[in-house]
Design a protein around this motif. Structure first.
Motif, short mmCIF file in Angstrom:
data_model
loop_
_atom_site.label_atom_id
_atom_site.label_comp_id
_atom_site.label_asym_id
_atom_site.label_seq_id
_atom_site.Cartn_x
_atom_site.Cartn_y
_atom_site.Cartn_z
N LEU A 184 42.70 39.61 34.04
CA LEU A 184 43.21 40.23 32.83
C LEU A 184 43.69 41.48 32.89
O LEU A 184 42.88 42.62 33.26
N SER A 185 44.86 41.82 32.35
CA SER A 185 45.50 43.22 32.63
C SER A 185 45.70 43.78 31.05
O SER A 185 45.94 45.00 30.87
N GLY A 186 45.91 42.66 30.03
CA GLY A 186 46.16 42.89 28.60
C GLY A 186 45.06 43.30 27.78
O GLY A 186 44.00 43.25 28.20
N PRO A 187 45.46 43.44 26.51
CA PRO A 187 44.43 43.77 25.50
C PRO A 187 43.40 42.56 25.61
O PRO A 187 42.42 42.98 25.00
N VAL A 188 43.45 41.25 25.77
CA VAL A 188 42.72 40.04 25.67
C VAL A 188 41.35 40.44 26.68
O VAL A 188 40.35 39.94 26.26
N GLY A 189 41.49 41.57 27.34
CA GLY A 189 40.33 42.06 28.07
C GLY A 189 39.13 42.28 27.31
O GLY A 189 37.81 41.90 27.53
#
Lengths: 431, 287
Positions: free
Chosen positions: A249-254
């Motif tokens: 996960l690199s996006g804001p979903v983290g």
């Protein structure tokens, strides 16, 4: 004073003025400045510029140059076009001599095209896509030789490290919970950079030792990188009986992942890449529910990767009251690497500086930086590999590398502590 | 798996339902396709985050809802009512308003992810599915708000005039209903519903300035699916889309990112078979 005297004075002033401007290096620091990634790029470069200027500036030939940083807000989180335009404006209107920074790979791809067109050296400090350099610098050297990357390690190397971290957690499940064949769920955001990692991870987890991890993959979930709710995915992972969640996960979903995972006490230990969990703000962002999350990172408090690590962290914290993320250490190192290359080249001639940069061997805060033939940062023991960190007791602590045996050597840093399984995972699975 | 779909689907339906009802009210009565609707939801969540630093939850929530209500009424008074005959202009103005709110949030709070502490921490197991207590609270809250809104629309003279204006503006005007007054009430109620949805979601979600975009797509789809302008249709549309999303995640884990796309595919299929949506007037006619 007569008219002639006034003119002479003006001429002298102009000459002096031009002399002063000729002794200034204008460095464009590019990034999404409203976001922590861009902000830290700026902070890292600022710290290095202040130190270099205080020490007398950059020696190039027989002249000393002061560094002047130009803040270039790329708005790259929302617009790739804005990013390319910002870089072009920095080159043509703000007349920068060199560029550094960048965060989103898609945007950096566009920005580096502009830099290459204008033959400006651009040192990348935030984006990980392999293809930013591989397939460009090596295949079309004359056009792309101006591009270098100081941080992070490229995606495929990040994959290597994150799988080494996962091995630690699989081993902890095996040894502490007595489960000979741990079950692993893969939770990877839907993005091109994550696809090869998902494929490799799936194969490696399932393969028998010593090549693989001897685990069972119970499924792969692919939420959007901008998903704001992963409760259904986590419910399904819990139902599948996983003990480990390998995150990509690199996006804001983290952030929603950390919150939902902690709130629902999902009995599976997360490890892998979660860029949001690399930041000091992680616990605040997740309402303290992201504790025990483990992720790949580049720095951790109290861990001395090189002799420069702790002084860098201390100076950064004293100056900006924040713990540096990887774009900060990248930009800090990039400016020193550029300054040393300029000194070695003895000129600002771009081709000479490129050659000097190619000869870089610099020990920075996150490891030793030596560029490979694609101008990318070299991965491996003795170079830069990253750290495995975990949020325990309200703070980030490193758990990898710890007695990492590779290529006939053992890699370990002072301050690295053993990985801790979340207590509710232990409670749910202990046999 | 059925239990997981049922429980998670219901929780998501409550949030989408509040947003969709507010959107449908604004369109149905004031004839404003308000693309800033979910930006009000974002503004309420950020306001709650800000006020919580100064006071307790209840006054902070009340102040946030009132702030958004005031903002929406001001926007309606200044920009939307004078322009509402020009549909394309209204669309542009509302999207500009949404972007303005996003930029203000970015300026005030930066691009950092923020969170609001949960009122009810922990989880409960329902049919073997772990559900956050905060999510259950949000579901109960959404149910209560929707029931109140329904009672208001069904049981009061003002509600009757709002529904009449939503059903047939000309006939309502002939019966002496002030469309302007009904419009203000509808816009106010719509914005209030968006704000309440924001307050319900804030302790479960991650606050960031772009958080208004993903629900806007779903809300647009829900009201079109239900039948543009139909209030029960908007609720049913929200329910269908929420369950479609949760079902996709559970049945096709590798394609979880397609959850919204599949929900929109259902919308397209329904519109092909029934162009007027599940309830209400034809979308083609409305255009």
């Amino acid at each position: 004073m007569g008219r002639i005297g006034t003119a002479v004075l003006w001429a002298v002033a102009l000459l002096l003025g031009s002399g002063v401007s000729a002794q200034t290096l204008r460095i464009g620091v590019v990034g999404p400045m409203a976001f922590v990634q861009g902000e830290h790029t700026w902070y890292g470069a600022t710290l290095a510029a202040e130190e270099i200027n205080r020490a007398g500036g950059v020696q190039i030939g027989n002249q000393r140059y002061r560094i002047e940083l130009i803040r270039v807000d790329t708005n790259e989180m929302t617009s790739v076009t804005d990013a390319a335009t910002a870089v072009e404006r920095a080159i043509t209107a703000q007349r920068v001599d060199f560029l550094m920074g960048g965060f989103r790979s898609e945007a950096v791809l566009a920005m580096t095209e502009v830099a290459a067109d204008y033959r400006k050296i651009f040192i990348i400090t935030g984006a990980g896509l392999d293809g930013l350099l591989a397939g460009r610098v090596d295949r079309n050297y004359e056009r792309f030789k101006y591009l270098f990357r100081v941080s992070p390690n490229k995606s495929s190397d990040l994959a290597r490290t994150s799988l080494l971290l996962a091995a630690e957690v699989v081993q902890a499940v095996r040894q502490q919970l007595g489960i000979p064949r741990p079950r692993v769920a893969i939770l990877a955001e839907r993005a091109a950079w994550a696809d090869p990692l998902v494929e490799t991870a799936g194969r490696l987890f399932a393969a028998p030792p010593p090549q693989g991890y001897g685990a069972e993959v119970v499924g792969t979930w692919r939420p959007s990188a901008t998903a704001t709710d992963v409760t259904p995915e986590l419910t399904a992972i819990q139902r599948a009986g996983a003990q480990v969640i390998f995150t990509v996960l690199s996006g804001p979903v983290g952030v929603p992942f950390g919150r939902d995972w902690g709130r629902l006490r999902i009995p599976a230990a997360p490890v892998g890449i979660n860029v949001e969990a690399q930041q000091e703000t992680w616990l605040r962002a997740t309402d303290n529910l992201g504790t025990y999350v483990a992720t790949l990172n580049s720095l951790a408090p109290g861990v001395a990767i090189t002799p420069r690590t702790i002084p860098f962290i201390s100076n950064f914290q004293a100056r900006f009251r924040q713990f540096p993320i990887y774009t900060a250490s990248g930009a800090y190192g990039a400016l020193y690497i550029l300054a040393e290359a300029l000194t070695r080249a003895g000129t600002t001639n771009v081709d000479a500086v490129v050659r000097a940069l190619e000869a870089t061997d610099y020990t920075g805060a996150t490891g030793r930086i030596v560029f490979d033939r694609t101008h990318d940062v070299t991965w491996g023991p003795g170079y830069t590999t990253g750290l495995g960190v975990q949020w325990v007791g309200g703070r980030m602590q490193a758990f990898w590398p710890r007695n990492w045996q590779v290529e006939g050597r053992v890699v370990s840093y002072a301050g690295v502590r053993p990985y801790e399984l979340p207590p509710w995972v232990v409670e749910a699975w202990r046999r | 798996m059925l239990a997981a779909i049922l429980v998670n689907g219901l929780v998501l339906s409550g949030i989408y339902g509040m947003l969709a009802l507010g959107f449908a009210l604004t369109y149905g009565v004031a004839r404003i396709l308000n693309l800033a609707h979910t930006a009000f939801y974002m503004a309420a969540a950020y306001a709650l985050f800000f006020f919580l630093g100064l006071m307790g939850f209840a006054p902070a929530a009340l102040l946030s809802a009132l702030l958004v209500l005031g903002l929406a009424l001001l926007a309606y008074w200044f920009f939307l009512e004078p322009l509402k005959e020009y549909e394309a202009t209204v669309l542009i103005v509302t999207i500009a308003l949404a972007l303005l709110l996003q930029e203000v949030a970015l300026l005030l709070f930066g691009g950092h992810f923020r969170s609001v502490p949960a009122l009810l921490p922990g989880f409960v197991e329902i049919l073997g599915v772990r559900v956050a207590q905060q999510a259950l609270l949000a579901l109960l809250f959404a149910g209560g708000v929707l029931l109140l809104a329904w009672a208001f629309l069904k049981g009061t003279r003002l509600g009757l005039s709002i529904r009449a204006a939503a059903q047939d503006q000309e006939a309502a005007e002939l019966l002496g209903i002030s469309l302007s007054r009904a419009g203000y009430w509808a816009v106010g109620l719509g914005a209030l519903l968006a704000a309440l949805a924001g307050l319900a979601v804030a302790p479960m979600a991650t606050l960031e300035p772009h958080m208004w975009m993903p629900p806007l797509l779903v809300v647009l789809a829900a009201v079109v699916l239900g039948g543009l302008g139909s209030l029960p249709g908007a609720l049913l549309g929200a329910l269908v889309l929420a369950f479609a999303e949760v079902t996709v995640v559970n049945l096709v884990p590798g394609g979880a990112f397609l959850r919204t796309a599949v929900a929109l595919l259902i919308l397209v299929l329904v519109l092909v078979l029934r162009p007027e949506g599940l309830f209400g007037a034809s979308f083609a006619e409305e255009r």
